[in-house]
Design an enzyme around this catalytic site. Sequence first.
Site, short mmCIF file in Angstrom:
data_model
loop_
_atom_site.label_atom_id
_atom_site.label_comp_id
_atom_site.label_asym_id
_atom_site.label_seq_id
_atom_site.Cartn_x
_atom_site.Cartn_y
_atom_site.Cartn_z
CB SER A 75 -0.87 -0.03 1.26
OG SER A 75 -1.47 1.22 1.47
CE LYS A 96 -1.45 -4.60 3.37
NZ LYS A 96 -1.72 -5.90 2.76
CE1 TYR A 125 -3.87 -2.89 5.55
CE2 TYR A 125 -3.30 -0.57 5.23
CZ TYR A 125 -3.64 -1.80 4.71
OH TYR A 125 -3.73 -1.96 3.34
#
Length: 322
Positions: free
Chosen positions: A124, A152, A148
């Site tokens: 992302s 990644k 989160y």
Amino acid sequence: MKILVTGGLGYIGSHTVVELLEKGHEVVIIDNLYNSQKATHDKITAITHKPSTFVKMDATNYEGLKQLCKKHQFDGIIHFAGYKAVGESVAKPLMYYYNNLLSTITLARVAIEEGINKFIFSSSATVYGDGVSPLNEEAPLMERTNPYGETKAMSERILTDVAKANPTLNVILLRYFNPVGAHKSGLIGEVPNGTPNNLMPYITQVAKGLRDKLYIFGNDYPTIDGTGVRDYIHVVDLAKGHVAALEANKTGVNIYNLGTGKGTSVLELVNAFMSVNKVNIPYEITSRRAGDIATCYANVNKAKKELKWEAKYNVEDMVKDA
Ligand code: NAD
Ligand code: UD1
């Protein structure tokens, strides 16, 4: 090629399965249905008229994955499965670290053991934090984002280290900007549980009358109209980016931004939505959302040059298909 797609019934996964099937690839989907429905598999078949296999399985299930890989002899894995809500990840960090990291680790292990040499991972633009746009793949990663975002960045590092130690494993890390829109059939799309966190699904729920108005998080950013600027990319373009990455035969570890290279403000997106769809979206300007940045858009030259891929749809297409 024969491809294992994890999280293949989710938003981006389902659109990618459609594009893979259209290009003649064979697909086996695994998904634990945490954030998707089994019916999406039938919809994929209805769109493509091509068979694919769905197995309800968790991407952390080592034994299950081993059996599946021995049976199917995959050429590649596209790993979408994971949790993706930033706010929830702050409240439930262990849930995010456990699922997002263990799935990546387990799949990488199985790929090496079973001689699967293509591995594509959903990363992302969040890994860039508040870096200066246009962001290219060399831009430094943010030191700390949120659980989160950390999963990644950590997954990227894990896969990079694993590929270095196992030269037969070729890894492509795809950094998505802001996927929006849906397949033209209207059969598949983004169906968030509860209150949407992201802008486009919130707008569509207001358009549908499910919510009274949109809250715009701040109009005092140093942008064209004070609202946040992002690089929205049509999910079908994004899906095609995966097929391009798969077919590019890259070796080692390669990283690509998948965006359009164009920034659009919240107000520009809302206005485009209203004029293209001829529907009113009432909105109210509220305070900034914690953790938000002013501007984020991609430099997409690398994907254009090396994957021979670029986004074709514009903002009008995106708001129409959404
Ligand atoms: P999604 O929630 O629609 O799809 C993810 C799918 O994975 C769901 O169907 C869910 O049921 C499944 N899943 C979750 N954990 C699993 C597990 N352990 N085993 C098997 N299946 C599991 O999300 P999406 O928007 O399609 O995102 C796909 C990937 O892209 C995610 O990794 C996400 O973090 C990443 N990503 C998404 C965005 C975005 O804006 N949507 C942006 C950047 C990156
Ligand atoms: C968010 C996540 C990011 C993730 C990305 C895609 C945060 C802080 N960041 O990014 O990690 O990779 O989604 O899943 O959650 N907006 C409103 N009103 C709304 C919703 C959004 O004004 O109801 C604004 C935001 O302030 C932003 C823009 O719309 O300026 C886009 O927001 P969003 O769709 O949530 O994406 P990102 O902020 O890029």
